[in-house]
Design a protein around this motif. Structure first.
Motif, PDB file in Angstrom:
ATOM      1  N   CYS A   1      22.268 -60.751 -11.192  1.00 35.12           N
ATOM      2  CA  CYS A   1      22.040 -60.115  -9.885  1.00 35.12           C
ATOM      3  C   CYS A   1      23.248 -60.314  -8.966  1.00 35.12           C
ATOM      4  O   CYS A   1      23.674 -59.387  -8.263  1.00 35.12           O
ATOM      5  N   LEU A   2      23.790 -61.523  -8.949  1.00 39.11           N
ATOM      6  CA  LEU A   2      24.947 -61.810  -8.098  1.00 39.11           C
ATOM      7  C   LEU A   2      26.162 -60.992  -8.509  1.00 39.11           C
ATOM      8  O   LEU A   2      26.896 -60.484  -7.653  1.00 39.11           O
ATOM      9  N   ARG A   3      26.362 -60.842  -9.815  1.00 38.40           N
ATOM     10  CA  ARG A   3      27.492 -60.035 -10.292  1.00 38.40           C
ATOM     11  C   ARG A   3      27.336 -58.580  -9.863  1.00 38.40           C
ATOM     12  O   ARG A   3      28.296 -57.939  -9.414  1.00 38.40           O
ATOM     13  N   GLU A   4      26.110 -58.050  -9.997  1.00 37.69           N
ATOM     14  CA  GLU A   4      25.872 -56.659  -9.612  1.00 37.69           C
ATOM     15  C   GLU A   4      26.027 -56.497  -8.102  1.00 37.69           C
ATOM     16  O   GLU A   4      26.611 -55.511  -7.631  1.00 37.69           O
ATOM     17  N   ALA A   5      25.510 -57.445  -7.342  1.00 41.08           N
ATOM     18  CA  ALA A   5      25.631 -57.376  -5.886  1.00 41.08           C
ATOM     19  C   ALA A   5      27.097 -57.415  -5.464  1.00 41.08           C
ATOM     20  O   ALA A   5      27.521 -56.664  -4.571  1.00 41.08           O
ATOM     21  N   GLN A   6      27.869 -58.268  -6.103  1.00 40.20           N
ATOM     22  CA  GLN A   6      29.299 -58.348  -5.773  1.00 40.20           C
ATOM     23  C   GLN A   6      29.987 -57.017  -6.062  1.00 40.20           C
ATOM     24  O   GLN A   6      30.819 -56.548  -5.274  1.00 40.20           O
ATOM     25  N   ALA A   7      29.634 -56.406  -7.190  1.00 42.58           N
ATOM     26  CA  ALA A   7      30.226 -55.108  -7.539  1.00 42.58           C
ATOM     27  C   ALA A   7      29.842 -54.042  -6.524  1.00 42.58           C
ATOM     28  O   ALA A   7      30.600 -53.091  -6.296  1.00 42.58           O
ATOM     29  N   GLU A   8      28.660 -54.209  -5.898  1.00 36.47           N
ATOM     30  CA  GLU A   8      28.186 -53.240  -4.903  1.00 36.47           C
ATOM     31  C   GLU A   8      28.688 -53.583  -3.495  1.00 36.47           C
ATOM     32  O   GLU A   8      28.412 -52.841  -2.554  1.00 36.47           O
ATOM     33  N   GLY A   9      29.370 -54.714  -3.364  1.00 34.16           N
ATOM     34  CA  GLY A   9      29.821 -55.143  -2.039  1.00 34.16           C
ATOM     35  C   GLY A   9      28.691 -55.676  -1.180  1.00 34.16           C
ATOM     36  O   GLY A   9      28.748 -55.596   0.054  1.00 34.16           O
ATOM     37  N   ILE A  10      27.668 -56.236  -1.824  1.00 33.78           N
ATOM     38  CA  ILE A  10      26.495 -56.769  -1.116  1.00 33.78           C
ATOM     39  C   ILE A  10      26.554 -58.292  -1.131  1.00 33.78           C
ATOM     40  O   ILE A  10      26.728 -58.910  -2.190  1.00 33.78           O
ATOM     41  N   ALA A  11      26.366 -58.887   0.022  1.00 31.13           N
ATOM     42  CA  ALA A  11      26.512 -60.342   0.145  1.00 31.13           C
ATOM     43  C   ALA A  11      25.214 -61.102  -0.075  1.00 31.13           C
ATOM     44  O   ALA A  11      25.241 -62.317  -0.292  1.00 31.13           O
ATOM     45  N   HIS A  12      24.074 -60.412  -0.021  1.00 30.29           N
ATOM     46  CA  HIS A  12      22.793 -61.115  -0.027  1.00 30.29           C
ATOM     47  C   HIS A  12      21.921 -60.641  -1.195  1.00 30.29           C
ATOM     48  O   HIS A  12      21.618 -59.448  -1.315  1.00 30.29           O
ATOM     49  N   VAL A  13      21.492 -61.599  -2.032  1.00 31.63           N
ATOM     50  CA  VAL A  13      20.544 -61.328  -3.107  1.00 31.63           C
ATOM     51  C   VAL A  13      19.234 -62.029  -2.762  1.00 31.63           C
ATOM     52  O   VAL A  13      19.217 -63.216  -2.424  1.00 31.63           O
ATOM     53  N   LEU A  14      18.133 -61.281  -2.853  1.00 32.29           N
ATOM     54  CA  LEU A  14      16.815 -61.781  -2.456  1.00 32.29           C
ATOM     55  C   LEU A  14      15.845 -61.704  -3.621  1.00 32.29           C
ATOM     56  O   LEU A  14      16.046 -60.932  -4.563  1.00 32.29           O
ATOM     57  N   TYR A  15      14.779 -62.494  -3.534  1.00 36.53           N
ATOM     58  CA  TYR A  15      13.699 -62.389  -4.515  1.00 36.53           C
ATOM     59  C   TYR A  15      12.364 -62.611  -3.823  1.00 36.53           C
ATOM     60  O   TYR A  15      12.318 -63.055  -2.670  1.00 36.53           O
TER      61      TYR A  15
END
Length: 277
Positions: A111-125
């Protein structure tokens, strides 16, 4: 949307948590918790402010994947599939009491890798207050990696989540709790593609017979214990021969029906009791 005052206060707290994040990626399963979190993020940040990340793995029932994909489309939220395979981790496959930690560690790194690729700083669950009382090693993985659970932070219980989902008329508002297929396999029995498939085929069969809340607990390669809603126990017993024949066909020699009915995390009970001694 009108909410009762206590829930309205929690929802205001939730939006206050989400708003400064601007854009978020949510680990999405299609269950009521993660769906409600995705919807809250969409309402707060707009459709472009949220991406739903769906794990596609041997431990995730195909039925759940299909339903989650349809649900994300109906919510007008962009869905990104993550093809994960936690079976590659020996520590996960060994299936000790920390299996969930290794599973969530793999998922959250993806999830963190995908978020970084999307330029997103926050991963939630979708963690909630109710999760805090069970054996949940996956929550440790979330803390270590900085994955946040805004519903729990805003003090949402399962009933709060269901009430909010009903207010939005979400189709999952009354969906029974679900979990990965590995959670059906007793600790100490190795998790394999074979026994995950056994469990999935057995549960699919019972769902197709009309049983909505189902767990097939895998206690050995030849032993299955069925849990259903207590009100459905007579219906299962009435179809015992048919159900037994099918489960024998997928590899179980012994098939039992738990007379206590479905209990969330029943395989974790000995672990929780051991920690309380």
């Amino acid at each position: 949307m009108e909410l009762a005052p206590p829930l309205a206060a929690k929802y205001a707290h939730l939006t206050a948590i989400l708003k400064p994040m601007k854009r978020v990626a949510v680990a999405f399963s299609g269950g009521v918790d993660s769906t409600t979190l995705v919807m809250a993020a969409r309402q707060t940040l707009g459709p472009s402010g949220v991406v739903a990340l769906l794990s596609i793995a041997p431990s995730v029932p195909r039925r759940e994947v299909d339903q989650a994909q349809t649900l994300a489309e109906s919510l007008h939220v962009r869905l990104v599939p993550l093809h994960t395979n936690e079976l590659n981790q020996a520590a996960y496959a060994a299936n000790d009491e920390n299996r969930c930690y290794f599973c969530k560690n793999t998922l959250f790194h993806d999830c963190l890798r995908e978020a970084q690729a999307e330029g997103i700083a926050h991963v939630l669950y979708g963690a909630i207050l109710d999760d805090l009382g069970d054996h949940r090693p996956g929550m440790r993985a979330a803390r270590e990696l900085g994955i946040r659970g805004p519903l729990a932070e805003a003090q949402f219980t399962k009933e709060d989540v269901r009430q909010l989902a009903r207010a939005w008329d979400l189709p999952v508002s009354d969906k029974p709790a679900s979990a990965c297929l590995a959670s059906r396999i007793a600790h100490g029995i190795g998790v394999t593609a074979k026994n995950l498939s056994q469990v999935e085929r057995a549960e699919d069969f019972l769902h197709d017979l009309g049983f909505r809340l189902v767990r097939v607990r895998h206690h050995a390669d030849d032993t299955a214990r069925i849990e259903v809603d207590p009100v459905d126990i007579p219906r299962v017993a009435a179809r015992a021969a048919e159900i037994t024949a099918f489960l024998e066909g997928v590899g179980y020699r012994y098939v039992s029906l738990d007379l206590r009915g479905y209990r969330s995390g029943s395989l974790n009970s000995p672990l929780v009791m051991e920690r309380s001694l």
